[in-house]
Design an enzyme around this catalytic site. Structure first.
Site, short mmCIF file in Angstrom:
data_model
loop_
_atom_site.label_atom_id
_atom_site.label_comp_id
_atom_site.label_asym_id
_atom_site.label_seq_id
_atom_site.Cartn_x
_atom_site.Cartn_y
_atom_site.Cartn_z
N ASP A 82 -1.69 -4.06 7.21
CA ASP A 82 -2.85 -3.51 7.92
C ASP A 82 -3.01 -4.17 9.29
O ASP A 82 -3.37 -3.53 10.27
CB ASP A 82 -4.14 -3.73 7.11
CG ASP A 82 -4.19 -2.83 5.88
OD1 ASP A 82 -3.35 -1.92 5.80
OD2 ASP A 82 -5.04 -3.06 5.01
N SER A 100 -5.76 11.40 4.62
CA SER A 100 -6.00 9.99 4.33
C SER A 100 -7.38 9.66 4.90
O SER A 100 -8.05 10.53 5.45
CB SER A 100 -4.91 9.11 4.93
OG SER A 100 -4.95 9.23 6.31
N GLU A 135 -18.03 6.34 -4.40
CA GLU A 135 -17.25 5.95 -5.60
C GLU A 135 -16.24 4.88 -5.20
O GLU A 135 -15.90 4.75 -4.02
CB GLU A 135 -16.55 7.15 -6.22
CG GLU A 135 -15.50 7.74 -5.33
CD GLU A 135 -14.92 9.03 -5.92
OE1 GLU A 135 -14.86 9.16 -7.13
OE2 GLU A 135 -14.52 9.87 -5.12
N LYS A 153 -12.83 2.92 -4.43
CA LYS A 153 -11.52 3.34 -3.93
C LYS A 153 -10.47 2.65 -4.78
O LYS A 153 -10.35 1.43 -4.76
CB LYS A 153 -11.37 2.96 -2.46
CG LYS A 153 -10.10 3.49 -1.89
CD LYS A 153 -10.04 3.30 -0.39
CE LYS A 153 -8.75 3.91 0.16
NZ LYS A 153 -7.55 3.44 -0.52
N ASP A 158 -6.88 1.44 -6.23
CA ASP A 158 -5.65 0.98 -5.60
C ASP A 158 -4.50 1.58 -6.38
O ASP A 158 -3.96 0.96 -7.28
CB ASP A 158 -5.62 -0.56 -5.65
CG ASP A 158 -4.87 -1.12 -4.48
OD1 ASP A 158 -4.42 -0.33 -3.63
OD2 ASP A 158 -4.74 -2.35 -4.41
N TYR A 209 -10.78 12.97 -7.19
CA TYR A 209 -11.82 12.71 -6.19
C TYR A 209 -11.93 13.81 -5.13
O TYR A 209 -12.64 13.64 -4.14
CB TYR A 209 -11.64 11.35 -5.52
CG TYR A 209 -10.28 11.13 -4.88
CD1 TYR A 209 -9.82 11.94 -3.85
CD2 TYR A 209 -9.47 10.09 -5.31
CE1 TYR A 209 -8.59 11.73 -3.27
CE2 TYR A 209 -8.23 9.87 -4.73
CZ TYR A 209 -7.80 10.70 -3.71
OH TYR A 209 -6.57 10.48 -3.13
N LYS A 231 -13.72 -1.03 3.11
CA LYS A 231 -12.79 -1.90 2.38
C LYS A 231 -13.39 -3.28 2.10
O LYS A 231 -14.12 -3.82 2.92
CB LYS A 231 -11.50 -2.09 3.20
CG LYS A 231 -10.70 -0.82 3.42
CD LYS A 231 -10.09 -0.34 2.14
CE LYS A 231 -8.63 -0.17 2.04
NZ LYS A 231 -7.64 -0.43 2.92
N CYS A 259 1.56 -39.12 -16.81
CA CYS A 259 0.31 -38.54 -16.31
C CYS A 259 -0.01 -39.14 -14.93
O CYS A 259 -0.02 -40.37 -14.79
CB CYS A 259 -0.82 -38.84 -17.30
SG CYS A 259 -2.44 -38.41 -16.66
N CYS A 278 -3.42 -41.44 -15.51
CA CYS A 278 -3.49 -42.66 -16.32
C CYS A 278 -2.12 -43.26 -16.64
O CYS A 278 -2.04 -44.33 -17.23
CB CYS A 278 -4.26 -42.40 -17.61
SG CYS A 278 -3.34 -41.39 -18.79
N CYS A 290 -1.09 -34.61 -21.35
CA CYS A 290 -1.12 -36.06 -21.20
C CYS A 290 -1.49 -36.63 -22.57
O CYS A 290 -2.43 -36.16 -23.22
CB CYS A 290 -2.17 -36.45 -20.16
SG CYS A 290 -2.75 -38.14 -20.33
N CYS A 349 -7.55 -41.62 -20.69
CA CYS A 349 -7.26 -40.99 -19.40
C CYS A 349 -8.57 -40.61 -18.70
O CYS A 349 -9.37 -39.84 -19.25
CB CYS A 349 -6.39 -39.75 -19.63
SG CYS A 349 -6.06 -38.82 -18.13
N1 5U1 Z 1 -12.23 7.55 -4.38
C1 5U1 Z 1 -11.54 8.18 -3.42
N2 5U1 Z 1 -10.36 7.76 -2.98
N3 5U1 Z 1 -9.97 8.63 -2.04
C2 5U1 Z 1 -8.82 8.67 -1.30
N4 5U1 Z 1 -11.92 9.28 -2.76
C3 5U1 Z 1 -10.94 9.57 -1.89
N5 5U1 Z 1 -10.82 10.58 -1.03
C4 5U1 Z 1 -9.71 10.67 -0.29
C5 5U1 Z 1 -8.67 9.70 -0.42
C6 5U1 Z 1 -7.45 9.81 0.39
O1 5U1 Z 1 -9.55 11.66 0.59
C7 5U1 Z 1 -10.60 12.60 0.73
C8 5U1 Z 1 -10.69 12.95 2.16
C9 5U1 Z 1 -10.37 13.77 -0.15
#
Ligand code: 5U1
Length: 679
Positions: A39, A84, A116, A118, A120, A228, A317, A411, A414, A429, A435
């Site tokens: 990043d 994205s 909600e 995000k 990983d 989502y 983030k 150790c 001690c 130990c 000790c």
């Molecule tokens: N929770 C969540 N993660 N996420 C990733 N919502 C969400 N929305 C995304 C992405 C890439 O794109 C929206 C613009 C639909």
């Protein structure tokens, strides 16, 4: 080189580095640096391109969404591109986003957002035709992804057919495929056992598992998904808000985050972010922030997009959880039970919101497996309130002349021999209470909140008391005088007098607390309570043989052996006598009824939300009545006890039809007419 040439060279170098990291991350699933490093490079390039727009080329990594698809999978074209998200790395950036949204919508009042976590994981698009899953594709570059249908079909949380019949004949849903933490740990344990590749984090494990050419391998991997968003939809009207659309998806059997909420305006966005941040380490899966989306679809249309990201959504983030740093030394710490733990002393680095300068290496097996050496550049990780750990070494950055780390024979505190029993990962130990390190840890445990709860007796003070030979064991604490304490570092007359008062108060305790405070190996709070209930008196526990101890619920041969051994050591008995002579006292009684005769025997409770008393106290009371207190709701849960602001556990209880009690209800249940059964 002119300044202009230097900037061009810098931009070119950054692009090469980013492309290289992208390739390793997206194509090989084998990143060489943590996300934070990537990043940082990306932001540096963005900043340079913003200052010198004439240097932007269409092939710059800032001008595309993701990595190239793997050649072995078929290609899928996303008719509605997979977007994205722009990132907000601070509260100010989130406030800027909210302000821009309000300005563009010419809105005076607050905006409603769907919020909600995000996840990983890995973005995915699912295509349902006439209610059947016909295609699953990765994001790829946003317009062209990989066809991973066969693999996604193996994920049990992805329905192959939608429920009901009121869904659009063509429905594309977007979401994230991820690997829950527990599944990740299991997978890595299996990989380790079979000598296969260990995954650095759940994201890589999810990506690596989905991109398997053999769907049978994917099927064996614990993947999950949350939806989502929407892609192409035809033949049926959807709802006017994002949150209502997600409710529709849920109704059609598609998994949606249980944490999804509608929040109004910036203050509620911040409160949601803080709340998820506080619970982050306890979620079953890894998240790296919160996504906020303008809830109204009409408003979303009005706001539109800028190149790769919508103007109506933002990813707030959390501070980076992984960072690069250098190991300056490897030292060995001695714990309460003598366990010798290797610890990496690190060049201080800011990670997960704090500066980290130490990271646990767990045990010598871990040190050998990861081959961590002094001088190595390592990835260090800090998730929530979890102890920082070294994830792995970057071998390509290892300086010449490093040596493997060896377990010392003696150790470091001690000088007693260090022993490592055959088949055990932990080295110990052998000095016992000779000790000083073990004595310090024993006293810290004795004084801790869940044990004797001695207010004002902090770790630093205990270390001074042992280092200056003012105490030898926990019993000596009760002999301490205020004038002596007042002379210690960071103590004054008032705090010394308070501590003497706290010690006086702590003398009166309960048998379970006292037993737990003794620090017997494998005897946690629940076992201490079970033993106290079974035997009623300390001497009865001390006199019991191993097979009698094993009649206690949840006490097996290992615990019974540790308890039996503890009470056969003369120095332990001497400390217990000394404590009694110092006035430490607790009520004793006859053995309690057998566990199965207790009023709440066999029942399981889950506590959630803000309760009016500390959870430990409620837990203690429920355990004394024979109930179990679990951390998560399942079909086996009898009651969920809810305080204020109860969240997903309450939702789950309702979904599973589990009984729900407020605190009054619980009090009535505890105080109530057990003869008539529980409500
Ligand atoms: N929770 C969540 N993660 N996420 C990733 N919502 C969400 N929305 C995304 C992405 C890439 O794109 C929206 C613009 C639909």
């Amino acid at each position: 080189m002119t300044a202009d040439q230097a900037i061009r060279a810098k931009v070119q170098r950054l692009r090469e580095q980013i492309e290289d990291h992208n390739y390793r991350y997206y194509v090989l699933d084998d990143p060489q640096v943590p996300d934070s490093e990537f990043d940082r490079l990306f932001r540096e390039l963005q900043a340079l391109e913003a200052g010198y727009p004439e240097l932007i080329t269409p092939d710059s990594p800032t001008q595309r969404v993701g990595g190239a698809p793997l050649a072995a999978f078929g290609e899928v074209t996303h008719r509605v591109p997979m977007l994205s998200l722009d990132n907000a790395l601070s509260t100010e950036a989130l406030a800027d986003f909210d302000r821009r949204v309000r300005e563009r919508l010419e809105r005076d009042g607050e905006v409603r957002y769907a919020a909600e976590p995000k996840l990983d994981g890995l973005a995915i698009s699912l295509r349902y035709e006439q209610g059947s899953l016909v295609q699953a594709a990765t994001r790829g570059d946003g317009t062209h992804g990989e066809n991973v249908t066969q693999n996604v079909r193996t994920i049990s949380s992805v329905p192959l057919r939608l429920r009901g019949s009121d869904w659009p004949p063509l429905l594309e849903v977007r979401g994230e495929i991820f690997m829950p933490r527990a599944g990740f740990d299991d997978l890595n344990a299996r990989q380790r056992a079979s000598g296969d590749k260990i995954f650095a984090n759940p994201r890589n494990a999810a990506a690596g598992s989905l991109r398997q050419l053999d769907p049978a391998i994917t099927a064996s991997r614990p993947l999950a998904m949350f939806c989502y968003g929407l892609g192409e939809v035809d033949g049926h009207p959807m709802a006017p808000t994002h949150s209502a659309n997600m409710a529709l998806l849920r109704g059609w059997g598609l998994p949606v985050s249980p944490e999804l909420r509608v929040v109004i305006g910036l203050p509620e966005c911040i409160a949601y972010f803080d709340d998820i941040g506080a619970r982050r380490a306890h979620l079953a899966y890894e998240i790296d922030g919160v996504v906020f989306k303008v809830d109204s679809i009409a408003d979303q249309r009005q706001l539109g997009f800028v190149s790769r990201a919508p103007r109506w959504a933002i990813a707030s983030k959390f501070p980076a959880q992984e960072e690069l740093t250098v190991v300056e030394a490897v030292e060995f710490q001695v714990g309460r039970t003598g366990a010798v733990t290797p610890v990496a002393r690190l060049k201080p680095v800011f990670v997960g919101g704090v500066t980290v300068s130490n990271a646990t290496l767990h045990n010598m097996d871990e040190v050998q497996r990861k081959d961590v050496r002094v001088g190595d550049t390592v990835i260090v990780r800090r998730a929530g309130d979890v102890i920082p750990e070294v994830v792995r070494v970057l071998p390509e950055r290892r300086p010449a002349g490093t040596r493997k780390v060896e377990l010392p024979a003696q150790c470091p505190v001690c000088g007693s021999d260090i022993e490592r029993l055959e088949g055990e990962a932990v080295a110990r130990c052998s000095g016992g209470l000779y000790c000083a390190a073990q004595r310090k840890e024993a006293v810290k445990h004795f004084a801790s909140r869940r044990a004797m709860d001695i207010e004002g007796l902090g770790d630093k003070l205990i270390e001074q008391l042992i280092d200056q030979s003012l105490i030898e064991d926990p019993a000596d604490l009760f002999m301490l005088q205020a004038d002596l304490l007042a002379g210690l570092e960071r103590m004054g007359e008032k705090s010394a007098a308070n501590l003497v008062g706290a010690l006086r108060k702590a003398r009166t305790t309960t048998l379970p607390r006292f037993l737990y405070a003794l620090g017997i190996r494998e005897v946690g709070e629940a076992t201490a309570q079970a033993l106290a209930r079974q035997f009623g008196a300390l001497d009865a526990i001390g006199a019991a043989e191993e097979d009698t101890l094993q009649q206690t619920p949840d006490v097996g041969p290992v615990v019974a052996h540790h308890v039996h051994t503890f009470f056969r050591q003369p120095h332990n008995l001497a400390v217990i006598n000394k404590l009694r002579e110092a006035g430490v006292d607790w009520p004793e009684g006859p053995p309690a009824p057998m566990a199965e005769e207790l009023p709440l025997a066999g029942m399981t409770f889950v506590l959630t939300g803000a309760l009016s008393e500390p959870r430990d106290r409620i837990k203690e009371r429920l355990s004394a009545l024979g109930a179990k207190v679990a951390g998560s709701v399942s079909k086996k849960t009898d009651y969920v006890v809810v305080g204020e602001d109860a969240g997903s556990k309450l939702d789950k209880a309702r979904a599973l039809g589990v009984g729900v009690l407020d605190e009054d209800g619980l009090k009535r249940l505890i105080a109530g007419d057990f003869a008539g059964g529980v409500p």
